[in-house]
Design a protein around this motif. Structure first.
Motif, short mmCIF file in Angstrom:
data_model
loop_
_atom_site.label_atom_id
_atom_site.label_comp_id
_atom_site.label_asym_id
_atom_site.label_seq_id
_atom_site.Cartn_x
_atom_site.Cartn_y
_atom_site.Cartn_z
N SER A 103 15.17 -26.52 -55.81
CA SER A 103 14.47 -26.92 -54.59
C SER A 103 13.83 -28.29 -54.73
O SER A 103 13.86 -29.10 -53.81
N LEU A 127 16.39 -30.90 -54.29
CA LEU A 127 16.82 -31.00 -52.89
C LEU A 127 15.81 -31.77 -52.06
O LEU A 127 16.16 -32.56 -51.18
N GLU A 128 14.51 -31.57 -52.32
CA GLU A 128 13.48 -32.28 -51.57
C GLU A 128 13.53 -33.77 -51.88
O GLU A 128 13.36 -34.61 -51.00
N LYS A 174 16.20 -24.26 -49.98
CA LYS A 174 15.26 -25.22 -49.39
C LYS A 174 14.53 -24.61 -48.19
O LYS A 174 13.31 -24.81 -48.03
#
Length: 404
Positions: free
Chosen positions: A397, A400-401, A337
């Protein structure tokens, strides 16, 4: 055979003979060492200083044995020259910490040799010339001591203190000789002549040993520094400044041995996505710049005890001591991230990363752990890259966002 009276040994002629022998021996020993070994700037000034002592003893002996009255003035001049030469050598030897010659040096030399010229006004030895000579030697020795205490080489300070202390004692002995000559009722005598030259003999011996030791200690210090630099070069990746593959593997093996008796550590293997395309399209200099930027960014995420190393090319690895699988997974996810927010000057957004993770299990070798981490890395790449593969699954990613 009858015992030789102690007074015969303390006779000026005996003392001067002993002094000349010691001074010449010191000079020849230093010359031999200087020819056969590596020496530093200033060393030959010290050799000249030892021979100045020797020649001064011979000159003064000529006055005592052959009544050559001018020779004692030559001897005194050479005695005054000795601390000047030692100070000049010390200044060159310690030039990085002491600095260049200053105006006060010239003033002190002029004053000391002015004292020497004044000492020639009477028929030496006499009270006033002896006192004037002693004062000149005291001032030159004081300057030598002051220069020595400006040294900043800690490894040399102990030896240097011994040298400076011996000069202080010798200078005080000469001052006592001068004062005693002034206050002595026996005008024209030099009651402490023998003691003063014994002090010079001891000074020559201490000077010989300390100067040779200082030269040796400096050589040893530089050798240790070179060895340290070579070790650092052997263990460090030149491009990124982090441990190279060889050193990283050594640290991993040491951590694996410790892990057998404590918490299991974890290993991350990190690969820069599509790095070959960056090299092909933008050139290797740009690729090197990207690797350095990514190295710094990963380091911002890691904890104090974690170790980041470069295995080669665009592949990195991280040792996470004392981390269970869950903690290591969080670290891997944070790296993925965190790299998304990196913008590299003259390049743009940083390339993404793929990460594989494995734990050190009982009975594992480092190769076993790296093989499992490699397998996890390839699983992350198959999942679309820009992901971390942990025992909990694949963390990409974008996921995760959304979770954030």
């Amino acid at each position: 055979m009858y015992p030789v009276p102690l007074t015969d040994f303390l006779h000026p002629r005996s003392i001067l003979t002993l002094a000349a022998a010691v001074f010449f021996t010191s000079g020849f020993v230093m010359t031999l060492m200087g020819v056969r070994r590596r020496v530093y700037p200033g060393y030959w000034h010290w050799v000249a200083g030892e021979f100045a002592f020797a020649l001064s003893a011979l000159a003064i002996a000529c006055r005592d044995m052959y009544s050559v009255f001018w020779s004692i003035h030559l001897g005194n001049a050479l005695l005054l020259l000795q601390p000047v030469l030692i100070a000049a050598g010390l200044r060159r030897f310690l030039s990085q910490t002491i600095g260049r010659r200053e105006r006060v040096d010239y003033l002190l030399w002029a004053f000391a040799y002015g004292c020497w010229l004044l000492s020639m006004l009477g028929n030496a030895p006499a009270a006033m010339p002896i006192f004037i000579f002693s004062l000149g030697f005291l001032l030159l020795s004081a300057r030598l001591i002051q220069l020595g205490y400006r040294n900043q080489y800690e490894s040399l300070q102990g030896t240097l203190d011994l040298l400076l202390g011996s000069y202080a004692l010798c200078a005080l002995t000469q001052l006592a000789r001068g004062i005693y000559s002034l206050t002595s009722a026996q005008t024209g005598t030099d009651p402490l002549f023998g003691l003063s030259f014994i002090a010079f003999v001891l000074l020559a011996i201490i000077t010989l040993s300390t100067l040779l030791l200082m030269n040796y200690e400096r050589a040893e210090g530089e050798l240790r520094a070179i060895e340290s630099q070579l070790m650092e070069l052997a263990n460090t990746d030149v491009l990124t400044g982090i441990p190279n593959r060889r050193h990283f593997m050594f640290l991993a093996e040491r951590l694996q041995a410790i892990a057998a008796r404590g918490p299991r550590p974890a290993l991350l293997i990190i690969d820069v996505d599509h790095f070959k395309e960056i090299n092909d399209a933008r050139g290797h200099l740009t690729g090197d710049m990207v690797l350095r930027a990514i190295t710094g960014r990963i380091g911002e995420v890691l904890r104090g005890g974690d170790t980041l190393g470069r295995l080669g090319g665009d592949e990195f690895a991280v040792l996470l001591p004392g981390s269970d699988a869950r903690t290591a997974g969080h670290v891997a996810s944070r790296i993925v991230k965190h790299i998304r927010t990196l913008t590299i000057a003259d390049f743009g957004p940083a390339p993404t990363l793929s990460i594989g993770m494995a734990e050190f299990m009982p009975g594992d070798t480092v190769s076993d752990v790296m093989r499992r981490a490699d397998q996890a890395l390839y699983a992350a790449k198959r999942a679309g890259r820009n992901c971390a593969m942990t025992p909990d699954g694949v963390h990409c990613s974008d996921d995760l966002e959304e979770a954030a």
